[in-house]
Design a protein around this motif. Sequence first.
Motif, PDB file in Angstrom:
ATOM      1  N   VAL A  25      -9.330  -5.195  16.953  1.00 34.40           N
ATOM      2  CA  VAL A  25      -8.500  -6.136  16.157  1.00 34.40           C
ATOM      3  C   VAL A  25      -8.077  -5.964  14.821  1.00 34.40           C
ATOM      4  O   VAL A  25      -9.072  -6.104  14.117  1.00 34.40           O
ATOM      5  CB  VAL A  25      -8.984  -7.568  16.415  1.00 34.40           C
ATOM      6  N   TYR A  26      -7.189  -5.541  14.357  1.00 39.65           N
ATOM      7  CA  TYR A  26      -6.459  -5.322  13.191  1.00 39.65           C
ATOM      8  C   TYR A  26      -6.357  -6.729  12.582  1.00 39.65           C
ATOM      9  O   TYR A  26      -5.547  -7.403  13.209  1.00 39.65           O
ATOM     10  CB  TYR A  26      -5.380  -4.301  12.895  1.00 39.65           C
ATOM     11  N   THR A  27      -6.689  -7.117  11.558  1.00 37.39           N
ATOM     12  CA  THR A  27      -6.538  -8.479  10.760  1.00 37.39           C
ATOM     13  C   THR A  27      -6.500  -8.113   9.215  1.00 37.39           C
ATOM     14  O   THR A  27      -6.731  -7.164   8.859  1.00 37.39           O
ATOM     15  CB  THR A  27      -7.384  -9.530  11.574  1.00 37.39           C
ATOM     16  N   TYR A  28      -6.527  -9.260   8.624  1.00 37.73           N
ATOM     17  CA  TYR A  28      -6.548  -9.379   7.007  1.00 37.73           C
ATOM     18  C   TYR A  28      -7.944  -9.502   6.592  1.00 37.73           C
ATOM     19  O   TYR A  28      -8.778 -10.172   7.395  1.00 37.73           O
ATOM     20  CB  TYR A  28      -5.494 -10.288   6.323  1.00 37.73           C
ATOM     21  N   ASP A  29      -8.113  -9.242   5.218  1.00 40.31           N
ATOM     22  CA  ASP A  29      -9.541  -9.175   4.856  1.00 40.31           C
ATOM     23  C   ASP A  29     -10.084 -10.617   4.773  1.00 40.31           C
ATOM     24  O   ASP A  29     -11.359 -10.668   5.135  1.00 40.31           O
ATOM     25  CB  ASP A  29      -9.525  -8.548   3.430  1.00 40.31           C
ATOM     26  N   SER A  30      -9.635 -11.673   4.578  1.00 42.57           N
ATOM     27  CA  SER A  30      -9.933 -12.816   4.470  1.00 42.57           C
ATOM     28  C   SER A  30     -10.626 -13.610   5.859  1.00 42.57           C
ATOM     29  O   SER A  30     -11.508 -14.194   5.923  1.00 42.57           O
ATOM     30  CB  SER A  30      -9.185 -13.771   3.595  1.00 42.57           C
ATOM     31  N   PHE A  31      -9.878 -12.995   6.931  1.00 35.63           N
ATOM     32  CA  PHE A  31     -10.109 -13.444   8.183  1.00 35.63           C
ATOM     33  C   PHE A  31     -11.487 -13.032   8.467  1.00 35.63           C
ATOM     34  O   PHE A  31     -12.423 -13.382   9.398  1.00 35.63           O
ATOM     35  CB  PHE A  31      -9.256 -12.952   9.460  1.00 35.63           C
ATOM     36  N   VAL A  32     -12.038 -11.836   8.078  1.00 37.86           N
ATOM     37  CA  VAL A  32     -13.041 -11.182   8.477  1.00 37.86           C
ATOM     38  C   VAL A  32     -14.323 -11.026   7.398  1.00 37.86           C
ATOM     39  O   VAL A  32     -15.478 -10.866   7.631  1.00 37.86           O
ATOM     40  CB  VAL A  32     -13.026  -9.646   8.959  1.00 37.86           C
ATOM     41  N   SER A  33     -14.147 -12.101   6.421  1.00 37.13           N
ATOM     42  CA  SER A  33     -15.029 -12.335   5.404  1.00 37.13           C
ATOM     43  C   SER A  33     -16.289 -13.150   5.805  1.00 37.13           C
ATOM     44  O   SER A  33     -16.124 -13.835   6.791  1.00 37.13           O
ATOM     45  CB  SER A  33     -14.396 -12.938   4.012  1.00 37.13           C
ATOM     46  N   ASP A  34     -17.295 -13.205   5.126  1.00 40.62           N
ATOM     47  CA  ASP A  34     -18.178 -13.933   5.731  1.00 40.62           C
ATOM     48  C   ASP A  34     -18.075 -15.378   5.979  1.00 40.62           C
ATOM     49  O   ASP A  34     -18.503 -16.077   6.767  1.00 40.62           O
ATOM     50  CB  ASP A  34     -19.576 -13.694   4.818  1.00 40.62           C
ATOM     51  N   TRP A  35     -17.114 -16.050   5.060  1.00 38.61           N
ATOM     52  CA  TRP A  35     -16.607 -17.323   4.998  1.00 38.61           C
ATOM     53  C   TRP A  35     -15.698 -17.594   5.951  1.00 38.61           C
ATOM     54  O   TRP A  35     -15.125 -18.577   6.061  1.00 38.61           O
ATOM     55  CB  TRP A  35     -16.471 -17.877   3.496  1.00 38.61           C
ATOM     56  N   GLY A  36     -14.870 -16.608   6.480  1.00 41.60           N
ATOM     57  CA  GLY A  36     -13.673 -16.658   7.247  1.00 41.60           C
ATOM     58  C   GLY A  36     -14.208 -16.650   8.866  1.00 41.60           C
ATOM     59  O   GLY A  36     -15.101 -17.070   9.100  1.00 41.60           O
ATOM     60  N   PRO A  37     -13.052 -16.961   9.534  1.00 43.88           N
ATOM     61  CA  PRO A  37     -13.349 -17.223  10.821  1.00 43.88           C
ATOM     62  C   PRO A  37     -13.984 -16.051  11.619  1.00 43.88           C
ATOM     63  O   PRO A  37     -14.464 -16.075  12.941  1.00 43.88           O
ATOM     64  CB  PRO A  37     -11.885 -17.574  11.413  1.00 43.88           C
ATOM     65  N   GLY A  38     -13.548 -14.776  11.414  1.00 41.95           N
ATOM     66  CA  GLY A  38     -13.883 -13.414  12.055  1.00 41.95           C
ATOM     67  C   GLY A  38     -15.369 -13.623  12.695  1.00 41.95           C
ATOM     68  O   GLY A  38     -15.608 -13.414  13.969  1.00 41.95           O
ATOM     69  N   PRO A  39     -16.434 -13.874  11.954  1.00 41.05           N
ATOM     70  CA  PRO A  39     -17.644 -13.815  12.548  1.00 41.05           C
ATOM     71  C   PRO A  39     -18.036 -14.890  13.631  1.00 41.05           C
ATOM     72  O   PRO A  39     -18.635 -14.533  14.591  1.00 41.05           O
ATOM     73  CB  PRO A  39     -18.712 -14.120  11.438  1.00 41.05           C
ATOM     74  N   GLN A  40     -17.498 -16.019  13.308  1.00 40.77           N
ATOM     75  CA  GLN A  40     -17.682 -17.009  14.580  1.00 40.77           C
ATOM     76  C   GLN A  40     -16.907 -16.828  15.813  1.00 40.77           C
ATOM     77  O   GLN A  40     -17.065 -16.849  17.061  1.00 40.77           O
ATOM     78  CB  GLN A  40     -17.200 -18.504  14.058  1.00 40.77           C
ATOM     79  N   ILE A  41     -15.590 -16.373  15.423  1.00 40.54           N
ATOM     80  CA  ILE A  41     -14.840 -15.723  16.686  1.00 40.54           C
ATOM     81  C   ILE A  41     -15.089 -15.022  17.263  1.00 40.54           C
ATOM     82  O   ILE A  41     -15.239 -14.686  18.654  1.00 40.54           O
ATOM     83  CB  ILE A  41     -13.185 -15.507  15.980  1.00 40.54           C
ATOM     84  N   GLU A  42     -15.720 -13.855  16.741  1.00 41.52           N
ATOM     85  CA  GLU A  42     -16.409 -12.544  17.258  1.00 41.52           C
ATOM     86  C   GLU A  42     -17.568 -12.996  18.120  1.00 41.52           C
ATOM     87  O   GLU A  42     -17.719 -12.522  19.495  1.00 41.52           O
ATOM     88  CB  GLU A  42     -17.160 -11.766  16.145  1.00 41.52           C
ATOM     89  N   LYS A  43     -18.522 -14.117  17.745  1.00 43.00           N
ATOM     90  CA  LYS A  43     -19.659 -14.377  18.556  1.00 43.00           C
ATOM     91  C   LYS A  43     -19.297 -15.150  19.539  1.00 43.00           C
ATOM     92  O   LYS A  43     -19.816 -14.878  20.871  1.00 43.00           O
ATOM     93  CB  LYS A  43     -20.599 -15.089  17.477  1.00 43.00           C
ATOM     94  N   ALA A  44     -18.360 -16.144  19.650  1.00 41.11           N
ATOM     95  CA  ALA A  44     -17.896 -17.043  20.729  1.00 41.11           C
ATOM     96  C   ALA A  44     -17.056 -16.060  21.948  1.00 41.11           C
ATOM     97  O   ALA A  44     -17.276 -16.333  22.908  1.00 41.11           O
ATOM     98  CB  ALA A  44     -16.878 -18.000  20.169  1.00 41.11           C
ATOM     99  N   PHE A  45     -16.354 -14.980  21.431  1.00 46.53           N
ATOM    100  CA  PHE A  45     -15.479 -14.260  22.432  1.00 46.53           C
ATOM    101  C   PHE A  45     -16.539 -13.468  23.027  1.00 46.53           C
ATOM    102  O   PHE A  45     -16.266 -13.395  24.369  1.00 46.53           O
ATOM    103  CB  PHE A  45     -14.256 -13.549  21.758  1.00 46.53           C
ATOM    104  N   GLU A  46     -17.521 -12.861  22.288  1.00 50.20           N
ATOM    105  CA  GLU A  46     -18.521 -11.864  22.943  1.00 50.20           C
ATOM    106  C   GLU A  46     -19.289 -12.555  23.948  1.00 50.20           C
ATOM    107  O   GLU A  46     -19.967 -11.912  24.846  1.00 50.20           O
ATOM    108  CB  GLU A  46     -19.253 -10.997  21.938  1.00 50.20           C
TER     109      GLU A  46
END
Length: 325
Positions: A25-46
Amino acid sequence: MKYLTLAAGLLGASAAIAETPVLTVYTYDSFVSDWGPGPQIEKAFEENCACDLRFVGMGDGAALLARLKLEGARSDADVVLGLDTGLIAAAKDTGLFTETAVSADYALPITWDDAVFAPYDWGYFAFVHNTDMTPPTNFKALGASDVKIVIQDPRSSTPGLGLMMWVKDAYGDEAEAIWQGLADNVVTVTKGWSEAYGLFLEGEADMVLSYTTSPAYHIIAEDDESKAAAVFDEGHYMQVEVAGRLANSDQPELAEAFLNFMVSDAAQSILPTTNWMYPAVMPSGGLPKGFEALVKPENARLIPADEVPAIRDAALQEWLTALSQ
């Protein structure tokens, strides 16, 4: 025998790893930052996909589309997350995206009927400032003031593009004059939102182009009520952020599952306090405490996605001309 058993185990593990599907998934930098939603979204989807979800951050929203155009059909992306209504028409013109079957009970201020892109959050652009100052209440007053602002480049950033369309929608043929008035106020133009907001927090400017929801971060995460969004007489331009899947994806079913996950309660409940935007679908628990304190624009502006291309080039030239003088 032990060696054979170990070797067989290693081969089996390698095969299992090789068989695990990867969703890129290509996205913007702030989405995948430690404080962004990326880490939680990744964990929940996986937890349910039996896959490896890999986010690839690359600048801001508009930079995503530029990267995709360069890669074309050879892109490794299965999904692009982080475009918005200002970029939808240009994204469709690439021929790289395909229709999706995402369906949700959207809580958007507008009716959503696009068959290619699925919205996942939305908000209003605004200038954020410290509460110890009285901000200008419109673009003309801002241009006439000595207030220093940080904005983003519309060629690489969706907030930058949103600001440019906001001025154009509000002032039409007078837009270039508005930009000429604002030119002296602009401290710098950044490529993306994160850099601009960081400069504001460091005290490099009095105001920064962000969102009416940005103060919620300070209120909820930092217990700090010193930031506010200025309400402008012209109204506020709306942003709806979207995701879409690539026609050449080698994981079309996973890509479709991910898009549907992004409008599920599991994902939508994550976004307000990580991406600091309004959710596209209201979570079962409602909005977090703190969002009720945010300003709510009475006049919402949004140029329809299919009308943006006809306006964007002229607006960009006005912006470039005014800021280069």
